[in-house]
Design an enzyme around this catalytic site. Structure first.
Site, short mmCIF file in Angstrom:
data_model
loop_
_atom_site.label_atom_id
_atom_site.label_comp_id
_atom_site.label_asym_id
_atom_site.label_seq_id
_atom_site.Cartn_x
_atom_site.Cartn_y
_atom_site.Cartn_z
CG ASP A 92 19.86 -3.97 16.68
OD1 ASP A 92 19.75 -3.29 17.72
OD2 ASP A 92 19.65 -3.52 15.54
CE LYS A 151 16.48 -4.18 15.51
NZ LYS A 151 16.48 -3.29 14.33
CG ASP A 205 22.25 -6.08 13.36
OD1 ASP A 205 22.32 -5.92 12.13
OD2 ASP A 205 22.04 -5.15 14.15
CG ASP A 233 16.90 -0.17 15.70
OD1 ASP A 233 17.76 -1.04 15.94
OD2 ASP A 233 15.92 -0.38 14.95
CD GLU A 258 22.45 -1.28 16.01
OE1 GLU A 258 22.75 -2.23 15.27
OE2 GLU A 258 21.36 -0.67 15.91
NE ARG A 302 23.27 4.72 11.11
CZ ARG A 302 22.22 5.09 10.36
NH1 ARG A 302 22.04 6.37 10.09
NH2 ARG A 302 21.37 4.21 9.92
#
Length: 513
Positions: A280, A287, A298, A357, A359, A361
């Protein structure tokens, strides 16, 4: 993996690299715990005094090594702290034993055999010590890149001495069915927790969505499970806009894996959904520096779900268990989803992506909707979902949300039974308005304050009516960036596997909550 045996021999008679004994914190100094009577006798009944002279107090996690007295076959005695002496009539709780055994196993890293003479009063005590020792003995084998903990004992180098090769539980009863079952359960469970740990620790360049899916298929063949893998073409045909939207910026396309265990006498079905972002970057909402180095972890939710389904098969649990692994790599590129884009999710709902970010969900929403079509008795999703949950609960506790208060309580109880720290969290109605969108059915972001709860509220929107649902946000405990403690290693921890397995066991017993 470390071998585990039940021994009827005295702690003094076992040939081992070390004998592990427990020492507690008493009112007048350290107290030698039950299970070590023979060792104490070899020291003339003065083991506690010798330990005190060496600075031991019995504090939890404390380790003291000393040369063995005459009469012991092992050359070393390793005393591990158990904390306060229990009240009269009480024994040490399972988590205390689990942690002590884990500390001892870590201290004996690289050794061939440890004789564990900790206080084992019943099969439950044997289970706790066995789990702690096996969990604590874990090491990640860096030499072959993609893990393979089973090979660690053969792949030793100066930086990696390998795990303790064998644990002998003194005071176990090899011919007692309950003790034998306890050891078999611990061995199967920890093997799968370690599978999850290996996956989490594997560098992202070696574990993309397709490679993760291949791992699941291989395990399914080994353990008689059914699998279905949807590649990018199948995902597009099926309308899985959330998974595709997250994965479209990467050269490694996404996957949705269904891995299922069924029992012919099962009366209940659980669906488990795991977030599997194999790396991620944050996507276009990149990030900041210092926040992406550990983002190979992740996919910890998907690893936990995968390991749980395999454990259920190995234990032959009387429950139907279906795991959904939502796998994608979240990368920035010319083809990546942009902030402001609208995705059409599986099932037809539309989502405005305000932050790429957020993502996890999105991939979970597709998988939760798909899982609901099979009408399970309950759905539980597991994810390293929000930094907000880490801010709220710290690095060792995961949050629990649910659309049913009794089920949320059950999940919290189950976590406590196996020694995983959790805390029930609310889903406040007033936060729902924050994810309204002027251009879609909802947005993937809402109010900043209470962000972990907002994520849960978002996921709730994709749970079919009438289905009990729970959400575990394991962002804190899934990856340990500090030093090891208890039976928890540095790196991937396998968080939530033991909770989910216990939930499956309780469901098999008719106690879903």
């Amino acid at each position: 993996m470390t071998a585990l045996t039940l021994s009827t021999s005295s702690a003094t008679a076992l040939r081992a690299d070390a004998v592990v004994v427990g020492v507690a914190k008493g009112a007048k100094g350290p107290v030698v715990a039950a299970g070590a009577e023979a060792v104490d006798k070899a020291f003339g009944g003065k083991l506690a005094a010798v330990l005190e002279t060496l600075g031991a107090t019995g504090a939890e996690g404390e380790v003291t090594k000393l040369p063995a007295a005459s009469g012991l076959k092992a050359p070393v005695v390793l005393a591990v702290g158990l904390g306060e002496v229990p009240a009269k009539g009480d024994g040490y709780d399972a988590e205390t034993l689990r942690r002590a055994a884990g500390v001892a196993a870590r201290a004996l890293s690289g050794s061939k055999k440890g004789a564990f003479a900790l206080p084992i009063e019943d099969p439950a005590g044997a289970t706790a010590v066995a789990e702690g020792a096996l969990l604590g003995a874990y090491t990640y084998d860096k030499s072959n890149g993609n893990g393979g903990n089973a090979k660690n004992a053969k792949n030793k180098d100066k930086k990696n001495n390998g795990p303790l090769a064998e644990v002998a539980l003194v005071g176990g009863k090899p011919r007692d069915k309950a003790y034998k079952a306890a050891v078999e359960r611990a061995t199967a469970l920890v093997a799968e927790v370690n599978r999850a740990r290996d996956l989490i620790n594997t560098p992202s360049n070696l574990l993309n969505p397709a490679a993760f899916a291949a791992e699941a298929v291989a395990a399914a063949k080994e353990h008689g499970l059914k699998t279905e893998v949807l590649d990018e073409k199948a995902l597009k045909k099926g309308g899985y806009g959330g998974i595709l939207g997250v994965g479209q910026g990467s050269e490694a396309p996404p996957r949705l894996v269904r891995i299922a265990y069924t029992h012919p006498k099962a009366e209940k079905t659980l669906a488990l959904v795991g977030k599997g972002i194999t790396y991620d970057s944050g996507g276009i909402s990149l990030k900041p520096a210092g926040h992406n180095e550990t983002m190979k972890c992740d996919m910890s939710g998907a690893a936990a779900v995968f390991a749980t389904v395999v454990t259920a098969a190995r234990l032959g649990l009387r429950v139907n268990l279906t795991g959904w692994l939502a796998l994608a790599e979240n990368m920035p590129s010319g083809s990546a989803t942009r902030p402001g884009d609208v995705l059409s999710m599986y099932g037809g709902k539309t989502v405005e992506v305000l932050n790429t970010d957020a993502e996890g969900r999105l991939v979970l929403a597709d998988a939760i909707t798909r899982a609901g079509e099979e009408k399970p008795d309950a759905i539980v999703d597991v994810a390293t979902l929000t930094g907000a949950m880490v801010l709220a609960l710290g690095n060792r506790t995961f949050g629990i949300m649910a659309n049913d208060e009794a089920f949320r309580t059950t999940l919290h109880e189950v976590a406590g039974e196996v020694g995983e720290q959790s805390w029930p969290m609310p889903l406040p109605d007033h936060l729902r308005k924050g994810i309204d969108s002027p251009v879609a059915d909802l947005a993937n972001m809402g109010e900043r304050m209470g962000g972990g709860l907002v994520a849960g509220i978002f996921l709730k929107e994709f749970v079919a009516d009438g289905i009990t649902w729970g959400h575990l946000d394991i962002a804190g405990p899934a990856f340990n960036e500090s030093g090891p403690f208890g039976y928890t290693p540095k790196g991937g921890t396998g968080a939530a596997v033991r909770t989910l397995v216990r939930l499956a066991e309780r469901t098999a017993d008719g106690d879903l909550g």
